[in-house]
Write an enzyme that holds these catalytic residues in place. Structure first.
Site, PDB file in Angstrom:
ATOM      1  N   CYS A  99      -3.359   8.840  -7.100  1.00 25.78           N
ATOM      2  CA  CYS A  99      -4.486   8.670  -6.174  1.00 25.78           C
ATOM      3  C   CYS A  99      -5.499   9.785  -6.456  1.00 25.78           C
ATOM      4  O   CYS A  99      -5.137  10.961  -6.421  1.00 25.78           O
ATOM      5  CB  CYS A  99      -3.997   8.750  -4.729  1.00 25.78           C
ATOM      6  N   GLY A 146      -6.003  -6.309  -8.085  1.00 28.91           N
ATOM      7  CA  GLY A 146      -6.401  -5.736  -6.809  1.00 28.91           C
ATOM      8  C   GLY A 146      -7.780  -6.194  -6.371  1.00 28.91           C
ATOM      9  O   GLY A 146      -7.934  -7.148  -5.613  1.00 28.91           O
ATOM     10  N   THR A 147      -8.808  -5.523  -6.892  1.00 31.21           N
ATOM     11  CA  THR A 147     -10.189  -5.748  -6.449  1.00 31.21           C
ATOM     12  C   THR A 147     -10.607  -7.222  -6.503  1.00 31.21           C
ATOM     13  O   THR A 147     -11.352  -7.687  -5.632  1.00 31.21           O
ATOM     14  CB  THR A 147     -11.136  -4.877  -7.313  1.00 31.21           C
ATOM     15  N   LYS A 194       3.103   5.043 -11.495  1.00 32.05           N
ATOM     16  CA  LYS A 194       1.717   4.580 -11.651  1.00 32.05           C
ATOM     17  C   LYS A 194       0.832   5.725 -12.118  1.00 32.05           C
ATOM     18  O   LYS A 194       0.674   6.735 -11.418  1.00 32.05           O
ATOM     19  CB  LYS A 194       1.195   4.021 -10.332  1.00 32.05           C
ATOM     20  N   GLY A 219      -6.237  -2.960 -13.740  1.00 29.24           N
ATOM     21  CA  GLY A 219      -7.599  -2.410 -13.786  1.00 29.24           C
ATOM     22  C   GLY A 219      -8.589  -3.488 -14.195  1.00 29.24           C
ATOM     23  O   GLY A 219      -8.678  -3.841 -15.367  1.00 29.24           O
ATOM     24  N   GLY A 240     -12.112  -2.498 -10.389  1.00 27.93           N
ATOM     25  CA  GLY A 240     -12.847  -3.733 -10.668  1.00 27.93           C
ATOM     26  C   GLY A 240     -13.250  -3.854 -12.129  1.00 27.93           C
ATOM     27  O   GLY A 240     -12.864  -3.017 -12.962  1.00 27.93           O
ATOM     28  N   ASN A 254      -4.352   3.632 -12.153  1.00 33.02           N
ATOM     29  CA  ASN A 254      -5.008   3.776 -10.852  1.00 33.02           C
ATOM     30  C   ASN A 254      -6.529   3.846 -11.085  1.00 33.02           C
ATOM     31  O   ASN A 254      -7.001   3.632 -12.196  1.00 33.02           O
ATOM     32  CB  ASN A 254      -4.486   5.030 -10.131  1.00 33.02           C
ATOM     33  N   LYS A 256       0.862  -1.183   0.000  1.00 27.38           N
ATOM     34  CA  LYS A 256       0.000   0.000   0.000  1.00 27.38           C
ATOM     35  C   LYS A 256       0.902   1.238   0.000  1.00 27.38           C
ATOM     36  O   LYS A 256       2.044   1.175   0.459  1.00 27.38           O
ATOM     37  CB  LYS A 256      -0.894  -0.030   1.248  1.00 27.38           C
ATOM     38  N   SER A 257       0.400   2.359  -0.508  1.00 21.93           N
ATOM     39  CA  SER A 257       1.248   3.552  -0.601  1.00 21.93           C
ATOM     40  C   SER A 257       1.601   4.078   0.782  1.00 21.93           C
ATOM     41  O   SER A 257       0.747   4.207   1.665  1.00 21.93           O
ATOM     42  CB  SER A 257       0.537   4.655  -1.392  1.00 21.93           C
TER      43      SER A 257
HETATM   44  C1  LIG Z   1      -9.426  -0.224  -1.451  1.00 21.78           C
HETATM   45  C2  LIG Z   1      -8.397   0.222  -2.449  1.00 21.78           C
HETATM   46  C3  LIG Z   1      -7.238   0.874  -1.999  1.00 21.78           C
HETATM   47  C4  LIG Z   1      -6.257   1.289  -2.902  1.00 21.78           C
HETATM   48  N1  LIG Z   1      -5.125   1.896  -2.446  1.00 21.78           N
HETATM   49  C5  LIG Z   1      -4.150   2.254  -3.317  1.00 21.78           C
HETATM   50  C6  LIG Z   1      -2.918   2.808  -2.846  1.00 21.78           C
HETATM   51  O1  LIG Z   1      -2.677   2.958  -1.643  1.00 21.78           O
HETATM   52  N2  LIG Z   1      -1.989   3.169  -3.787  1.00 21.78           N
HETATM   53  C7  LIG Z   1      -2.186   2.987  -5.136  1.00 21.78           C
HETATM   54  O2  LIG Z   1      -1.290   3.320  -5.941  1.00 21.78           O
HETATM   55  N3  LIG Z   1      -3.333   2.441  -5.607  1.00 21.78           N
HETATM   56  C8  LIG Z   1      -4.311   2.064  -4.728  1.00 21.78           C
HETATM   57  N4  LIG Z   1      -5.464   1.492  -5.206  1.00 21.78           N
HETATM   58  C9  LIG Z   1      -5.641   1.284  -6.669  1.00 21.78           C
HETATM   59  C10 LIG Z   1      -5.270  -0.142  -7.088  1.00 21.78           C
HETATM   60  O3  LIG Z   1      -3.906  -0.442  -6.827  1.00 21.78           O
HETATM   61  C11 LIG Z   1      -5.537  -0.372  -8.596  1.00 21.78           C
HETATM   62  O4  LIG Z   1      -4.768   0.560  -9.338  1.00 21.78           O
HETATM   63  C12 LIG Z   1      -7.000  -0.186  -8.958  1.00 21.78           C
HETATM   64  O5  LIG Z   1      -7.832  -0.686  -7.940  1.00 21.78           O
HETATM   65  C13 LIG Z   1      -7.354  -0.891 -10.277  1.00 21.78           C
HETATM   66  O6  LIG Z   1      -7.082  -2.284 -10.214  1.00 21.78           O
HETATM   67  P1  LIG Z   1      -8.196  -3.392  -9.801  1.00 21.78           P
HETATM   68  O7  LIG Z   1      -9.401  -3.144 -10.654  1.00 21.78           O
HETATM   69  O8  LIG Z   1      -7.545  -4.723 -10.069  1.00 21.78           O
HETATM   70  O9  LIG Z   1      -8.487  -3.184  -8.343  1.00 21.78           O
HETATM   71  C14 LIG Z   1      -6.460   1.062  -4.309  1.00 21.78           C
HETATM   72  C15 LIG Z   1      -7.616   0.402  -4.751  1.00 21.78           C
HETATM   73  C16 LIG Z   1      -8.578  -0.018  -3.846  1.00 21.78           C
HETATM   74  C17 LIG Z   1      -9.816  -0.725  -4.364  1.00 21.78           C
END
Ligand SMILES: Cc1cc2nc3c(=O)[nH]c(=O)nc-3n(C[C@H](O)[C@H](O)[C@H](O)COP(=O)(O)O)c2cc1C
Length: 306
Positions: free
Chosen positions: A131, A266-267, A166, A244, A218, A193, A47-48
């Site tokens: 972000c 991620g999601t 990113k 993504g 998602g 992101n 996490k960041s």
């Molecule tokens: C709950 C949550 C927290 C996230 N926190 C961060 C973060 O701290 N730093 C970051 O660069 N991206 C963060 N993201 C973005 C994800 O790393 C990713 O870029 C984004 O969710 C798209 O991918 P996904 O559809 O597979 O989740 C977060 C996403 C979610 C859902």
């Protein structure tokens, strides 16, 4: 025919397969990173983390919508001073590359946090310049080529490990921003992101998240991310990490064909669990074998041929 090789070389890092944990979904603990590595991920992104501890926003910070999540966590984190202990432990416990995601409010802050993370053992740094819901950092940095160049240059001067940048989809031209990051020395680009979004409750007649607006992730965002990867691949010659809406091997293959060298997930972990990584990697392997191919790199960018 022998099984295809899933090994990927990404900006000098060796990944046993092209799947990576996306930043932020699972926090900071070594135990969590270990469970993700056991689940089959080729690399882990934390996490960041920033210079100082941050509480983040009050609840609710995440809401489910059709085909995805909208979140506005507010970058809660323990600060780099505390987090270096987890990085040190993770370096001992993990057998996959550890990438530390950092954010800051100035180029100097990004560089300080990145420097401390690398000194503690990070194999690479991912700069969160995307972000969508915290003022004066994140996408406020990543939507200006000039500011972004300063951040990337400063970090590159400070550390001797690969720097991933990113990118945000919430910009007029992601190609221009990607080119600026590459010119400043980015070793890889993570695309993308979350997409700026909002959820409203019809009964309370109010936005659901405490921060009101947030970022969508998602399956809903997959075609947007895929388009950005495809388009940046044509313009910029640094490796791309697609991210993504990836939840199965077909999604991952689509990103590789669009031009990504690796993918982040991620999601999908919230619905499928850590086993998603092995499922995706296994599916890619079977796909390559069925197509008579021997390595992941053979399909990177293949959808661009005329
Ligand atoms: C709950 C949550 C927290 C996230 N926190 C961060 C973060 O701290 N730093 C970051 O660069 N991206 C963060 N993201 C973005 C994800 O790393 C990713 O870029 C984004 O969710 C798209 O991918 P996904 O559809 O597979 O989740 C977060 C996403 C979610 C859902």
């Amino acid at each position: 025919m022998k099984n295809a090789s899933l090994t990927v070389s990404l900006a000098g890092l060796r990944l046993a397969n092209p799947t990576m944990l996306a930043s932020g979904i699972l926090g900071y603990s070594v135990e969590t990173f270990e469970s993700i590595a056991k689940g089959g991920a080729g690399a882990v992104v934390t996490k960041s983390v920033g210079l100082k501890p941050r509480e983040g926003y009050p609840n609710p910070t995440v809401v489910q919508v059709s085909s995805g999540l909208v979140n506005a966590m507010g970058l809660p984190n323990p600060g780099i001073q505390e987090f270096v202990q987890e990085i040190r432990k993770a370096k001992v416990a993990l057998r996959v590359p550890l990438i530390v995601s950092v954010y800051g409010f100035s180029p100097a802050e990004y560089a300080t946090v990145a420097g401390r993370a690398v000194a503690a053992g990070a194999d690479a740094i991912e700069l969160n310049v995307s972000c969508p819901h915290v003022k004066e950092t994140g996408s406020e940095i990543g939507q200006s080529s000039q500011v972004l160049i300063q951040v990337v240059r400063k970090v590159k001067h400070t550390i001797n490990k690969p720097v991933f940048v990113k990118l945000s989809p919430n910009v007029t031209s992601i190609e221009e921003i990607a080119q600026a990051a590459a010119n400043a020395g980015a070793d890889a680009l993570t695309i993308m992101n979350t997409v700026k979004a909002l959820a409203i409750d019809a009964e309370t007649m109010m936005p659901i998240l405490a921060n009101k607006t947030g970022g969508l992730s998602g399956p809903a965002v997959k075609p947007i991310a895929l388009r950005h990867v495809y388009s940046v691949y044509e313009r910029v010659k640094v490796p791309i990490i697609g991210c993504g809406g990836i939840s199965n091997w077909q999604d991952a293959v689509e990103f590789l064909l669009a031009g990504a060298s690796a993918v982040q997930i991620g999601t999908a972990i919230s619905t499928i669990g850590p086993a998603v990584f092995e499922k995706v990697a296994c599916g890619i392997s079977k796909y390559l074998k069925r197509k008579g191919l021997r390595s992941v790199s053979e399909i990177v960018g293949l959808s661009h041929r005329n």
